[in-house]
Design an enzyme around this catalytic site. Structure first.
Site, short mmCIF file in Angstrom:
data_model
loop_
_atom_site.label_atom_id
_atom_site.label_comp_id
_atom_site.label_asym_id
_atom_site.label_seq_id
_atom_site.Cartn_x
_atom_site.Cartn_y
_atom_site.Cartn_z
N ASP A 188 0.86 -1.19 0.00
CA ASP A 188 0.00 0.00 0.00
C ASP A 188 0.90 1.23 0.00
OD1 ASP A 188 -2.69 1.32 0.36
OD2 ASP A 188 -1.66 2.09 2.14
N GLU A 272 -2.25 -1.42 -5.61
CA GLU A 272 -3.54 -0.82 -5.91
C GLU A 272 -3.44 -0.03 -7.21
OE1 GLU A 272 -7.01 1.78 -3.59
OE2 GLU A 272 -4.98 1.61 -2.77
N CYS A 325 -12.06 -4.30 7.53
CA CYS A 325 -11.32 -4.98 8.59
C CYS A 325 -10.73 -6.27 8.03
CB CYS A 325 -12.22 -5.27 9.78
SG CYS A 325 -11.40 -6.24 11.09
N CYS A 328 -12.13 -9.48 10.42
CA CYS A 328 -13.50 -10.02 10.38
C CYS A 328 -14.25 -9.64 9.11
CB CYS A 328 -14.29 -9.54 11.60
SG CYS A 328 -14.65 -7.76 11.60
N CYS A 344 -11.80 -1.95 15.16
CA CYS A 344 -13.01 -2.55 14.60
C CYS A 344 -13.93 -3.01 15.74
CB CYS A 344 -12.62 -3.73 13.70
SG CYS A 344 -14.04 -4.58 12.96
N CYS A 346 -14.92 -5.83 16.17
CA CYS A 346 -14.51 -7.16 16.65
C CYS A 346 -13.39 -7.05 17.68
CB CYS A 346 -14.05 -8.03 15.48
SG CYS A 346 -12.53 -7.46 14.68
N ASP A 353 -2.58 1.79 7.16
CA ASP A 353 -1.85 1.41 5.95
C ASP A 353 -1.54 -0.08 5.92
OD1 ASP A 353 -1.88 4.08 5.19
OD2 ASP A 353 -0.02 4.52 6.24
#
Length: 396
Positions: A188, A272, A325, A328, A344, A346, A353
């Site tokens: 990334d 990306e 996330c 999860c 998150c 969870c 990043d």
């Protein structure tokens, strides 16, 4: 499996005064012939006619016989023919909808270069002599050519900082596919950190332009005060160009080291598919994005991966890698740029990043299974990526 890779080796050289004059004259003739041929082909298109390379070559022969353009005979004919071939390639790409319409070369803005084929230069005992020259170029051989290499072309150029370079194109048998590994990595790109890897490693952004920003601004202010067309302005412009060249050299060196390391260590690299051209329209981030050179990073990564038998996968730009996330699969509603860490539902705490790199890796491997390619949004029949669909929300 052996591969034959054409590789260009670029060296700096220091011409004598006579050689500099000869090369400058060649650059001017190349620009003149290119513009003449482009004008002729543009006029022919307006008449709904097609002009090809052979017709422009015949036009060049006729022009050399006129009194007005007789000076074209003073330079080697090979660079003039090569620029006509380059124009033919430009039109082929235009009609194939791979590029825009060719543009005229400018004396001040266009790249100063001339390409010599093997019939127009002599390379013996480590000495390079161009056509119309009696002495070899004083080349600084900063690295050796492949053993037994026979350059097929030699491209001479001069950058805006006044430095002279020669690029020798030859077969490089040392470029062979690397042993296969099972390593796959997600990458990334960013601004606070240049790269964040799915391994958890974060590579700092050197910010090459920021290091010289004060000196660059000072020289640009001095340049703005000089009278146009004066010798003082030419000297001030050269100082600005040298700072830009120093920044570009450092940036290119950093990217070469990073991309070579990634290609050597990993079999599959997932990135990306960013539209940098649109992103630099954000005037708050344009300077930082340009300094990070994301497009150049991707270009280096792709051609080195092709050389060494690696695979580069570009995940669709609309894939929500930062908001998803990786533990999860829950998709967050918003993720502003100032949020660098988040938790998150969870209970997992994410570095923005690194989490994006994890999601890119997972999505890239899924793209491989679906059969999408390096540019998935262009390679699928419906022009949609296999990863463009937003994942469904999951209840915490």
């Amino acid at each position: 499996m052996s591969t034959h890779v054409k590789r260009a080796y670029r060296y700096r050289f220091y011409p004598t005064d006579a050689q500099a004059v000869e090369l400058s004259r060649t650059f001017g003739c190349v620009r003149k012939v290119y513009n003449m041929a482009l004008a002729a082909r543009t006029e022919a298109l307006a008449r709904q006619e097609r002009v090809n390379y052979h017709q422009t070559s015949a036009m060049l022969t006729a022009c050399k016989k006129t009194e007005e353009l007789a000076y074209l005979n003073d330079v080697s004919s090979v660079p003039l023919q090569q620029c006509l071939r380059h124009l033919q390639v430009a039109f082929t790409n235009f009609f194939g909808k791979r590029a825009k319409y060719p543009r005229f070369k400018s004396r001040k803005k266009s790249r100063r270069s001339a390409e010599y084929t093997s019939s127009a230069f002599r390379f013996r005992d480590g000495k390079l002599t161009l056509a119309k020259m009696t002495e070899p170029l004083a080349v600084v051989w900063s690295r050796p050519l492949p053993e037994g290499a026979k350059p097929s072309t030699a491209t001479v150029s001069q950058d805006s900082a006044g430095r002279w370079f020669v690029s020798l194109l030859c077969d490089d048998p040392s470029v062979q596919p690397l042993p296969a590994t099972g390593q796959a990595i997600g990458v990334d790109v960013g601004l606070s950190h240049l790269l964040a890897l799915s391994t958890g490693e974060k590579i700092a952004n050197p910010r090459h332009e920021r290091r010289d920003r004060a000196a660059l601004a000072r020289q640009q202010r001095r340049l703005a005060k000089k009278e146009k067309g004066s010798a003082n302005r030419a000297r001030a412009r050269l100082k600005v160009a040298k700072i830009h060249a120093r920044i570009a050299d450092r940036r290119r060196d950093t990217l070469h080291k990073l991309t070579t390391r990634l290609v050597r260590e990993n079999q599959t690299i997932v990135i990306e598919d960013l539209t940098v051209r649109n992103m630099v329209k954000n005037h708050r981030l344009a300077r930082a994005i340009s300094d990070a050179a994301w497009s150049e990073f991707r270009s280096m990564l792709e051609y080195k991966a092709q050389w060494y038998g690696r695979e580069v996968i570009a995940v669709d730009r609309w894939f929500p890698s930062s908001r998803l996330c990786s533990a999860c699969g829950t998709l967050q509603d918003r993720m502003p740029l100032h949020v660098r860490t988040w938790m998150c539902d969870c209970g997992t705490t994410h570095d923005r990043d690194v989490n994006a790199a994890h999601n890119l890796l997972a999505a890239g491997l899924a793209v491989t299974v679906c059969g999408a390619g390096v540019r998935p949004q262009r390679s699928t029949p419906d022009r949609r990526s296999a990863t463009k669909q937003k994942p469904s929300r999951r209840e915490p």
